[in-house]
Design an enzyme around this catalytic site. Structure first.
Site, PDB file in Angstrom:
ATOM      1  NE  ARG A 283       0.426  -2.498  -8.898  1.00 41.60           N
ATOM      2  CZ  ARG A 283       0.003  -3.374  -7.990  1.00 41.60           C
ATOM      3  NH1 ARG A 283       0.872  -3.911  -7.126  1.00 41.60           N
ATOM      4  NH2 ARG A 283      -1.284  -3.692  -7.921  1.00 41.60           N
TER       5      ARG A 283
ATOM      6  CG  HIS B  39       5.032  -2.448  -1.546  1.00 41.28           C
ATOM      7  ND1 HIS B  39       5.709  -3.133  -2.523  1.00 41.28           N
ATOM      8  CD2 HIS B  39       3.855  -3.107  -1.369  1.00 41.28           C
ATOM      9  CE1 HIS B  39       4.968  -4.151  -2.938  1.00 41.28           C
ATOM     10  NE2 HIS B  39       3.832  -4.155  -2.243  1.00 41.28           N
TER      11      HIS B  39
ATOM     12  CG  ASP C 231       3.298 -12.238  -1.101  1.00 37.76           C
ATOM     13  OD1 ASP C 231       4.054 -11.552  -0.385  1.00 37.76           O
ATOM     14  OD2 ASP C 231       2.073 -12.038  -1.177  1.00 37.76           O
TER      15      ASP C 231
ATOM     16  CD  GLU D  51       7.133  -5.054  -0.118  1.00 36.74           C
ATOM     17  OE1 GLU D  51       6.335  -4.713   0.787  1.00 36.74           O
ATOM     18  OE2 GLU D  51       6.814  -5.828  -1.047  1.00 36.74           O
TER      19      GLU D  51
END
Length: 298
Positions: A64, A160, A205, A263
């Site tokens: 992560r 990412h 998002d 990203e």
């Protein structure tokens, strides 16, 4: 056995084999697990990538933070609820193919090929993926995918990138003005582009189809980070905010405040289709600059 230059050291003493790169102008740490850049910075500047303090550095988990490689799908795979989120590449062990320095930059190459495991997965196609990481005063990560089979295939991909910021609530993002986006926090609703720079005020998002220009992240702490890309037809911006961080096991409760994902991607309608023998390269380049503090003597 791959011969490494003095600027690259392989550490296999921990649960994951890690490459430590120390070039003239920049440094990085790269995990062979996922071809994952876990850290990068210019000498004399703070690290530019965010890493969760709760990230699991284990062979069966994704890391992560840093720059995970999402391939061959992005997010959950439709009609395959048991498939790993963001594909299998980020939890696969990649092969170290080589590394060299040219006096300024250090280049590392890793590769992943189809296997019995991938061929029995929800995405069974023959392929070769090569991840090239160039470490220097800037960081470039490139993912080249080749169709090595005799049938066409379609895939999604993303680099990412988790950027480190002082406070995401005061961070400004430019370069996405007037670009319509897909709002994943609202069941994929299509939104018109915002005329002004983006300032996050809650869970974010977003997929910006057709976003091609460089994105600049302006940190109130005094750092500017530019994200440029090639071979990418969509840009993703993500932050889980407070509730999302609390619901995510490998993000500490306050971790969301110091990170922002920008990203380079090819997802949804921008997914890549390759005929047999064709290849495609997606790349992202991260550059940082720190605005010096000006003091006035009295």
């Amino acid at each position: 056995m791959t011969t490494l230059p003095a600027s690259v050291r392989l550490d296999a003493s921990g649960p994951l084999p890690m490459l430590h790169v120390d070039g003239p102008d920049g440094w990085a740490v790269i995990s062979l697990h996922g071809a994952h850049v876990t850290a990068w910075g210019r000498h004399g500047q703070p690290p530019a990538l965010w890493m969760s303090s709760l990230s699991r550095f284990t062979p069966d988990s994704a890391i992560r933070g840093g720059i995970p490689v999402c391939f061959p799908w992005f997010g959950p795979l439709a009609d395959h609820p048991d498939a790993p989120r963001h594909g299998f590449a980020r939890t696969a062990l990649w092969t170290l193919d080589g590394a060299e320095g040219d006096g300024a930059d250090v280049t590392v190459r890793l590769s992943l090929r189809d296997s019995d495991q991938t061929r029995s997965s929800a995405w069974p196609h023959p392929f070769e993926a090569v991840c090239t990481v160039v470490v220097g005063a800037r960081l470039t990560v490139a993912l080249e995918v080749t169709n090595t089979g005799d049938q066409p295939f379609r895939y999604e991909e993303a680099l990412h990138t988790y950027l480190a910021v002082t406070d995401v609530t005061t961070t400004e993002v430019t370069g996405l003005e007037d670009v319509p986006y897909v709002d994943k926090t609202a069941d994929g609703a299509e939104r018109p582009g915002d005329p002004d720079a983006l300032r996050l005020t809650g869970e974010t998002d977003r997929i910006y189809p057709g976003a091609l220009k460089p994105v600049m992240v302006v940190d109130a702490g005094g750092r500017w980070t530019q994200v440029t890309k090639r071979g990418s037809a969509s840009t993703v911006v993500w932050n889980p905010w407070q509730d999302g961080a609390r619901a995510t096991a490998d993000i500490d409760d306050d971790g969301w405040t110091s990170m922002l994902c920008v990203e380079a991607a090819n997802v949804g309608p921008a997914a890549i289709e390759l005929a047999p023998g064709e290849r495609h390269t997606l790349s992202t380049t991260i550059e940082t600059s720190v605005v010096p503090t000006v003091t006035t003597e009295v």
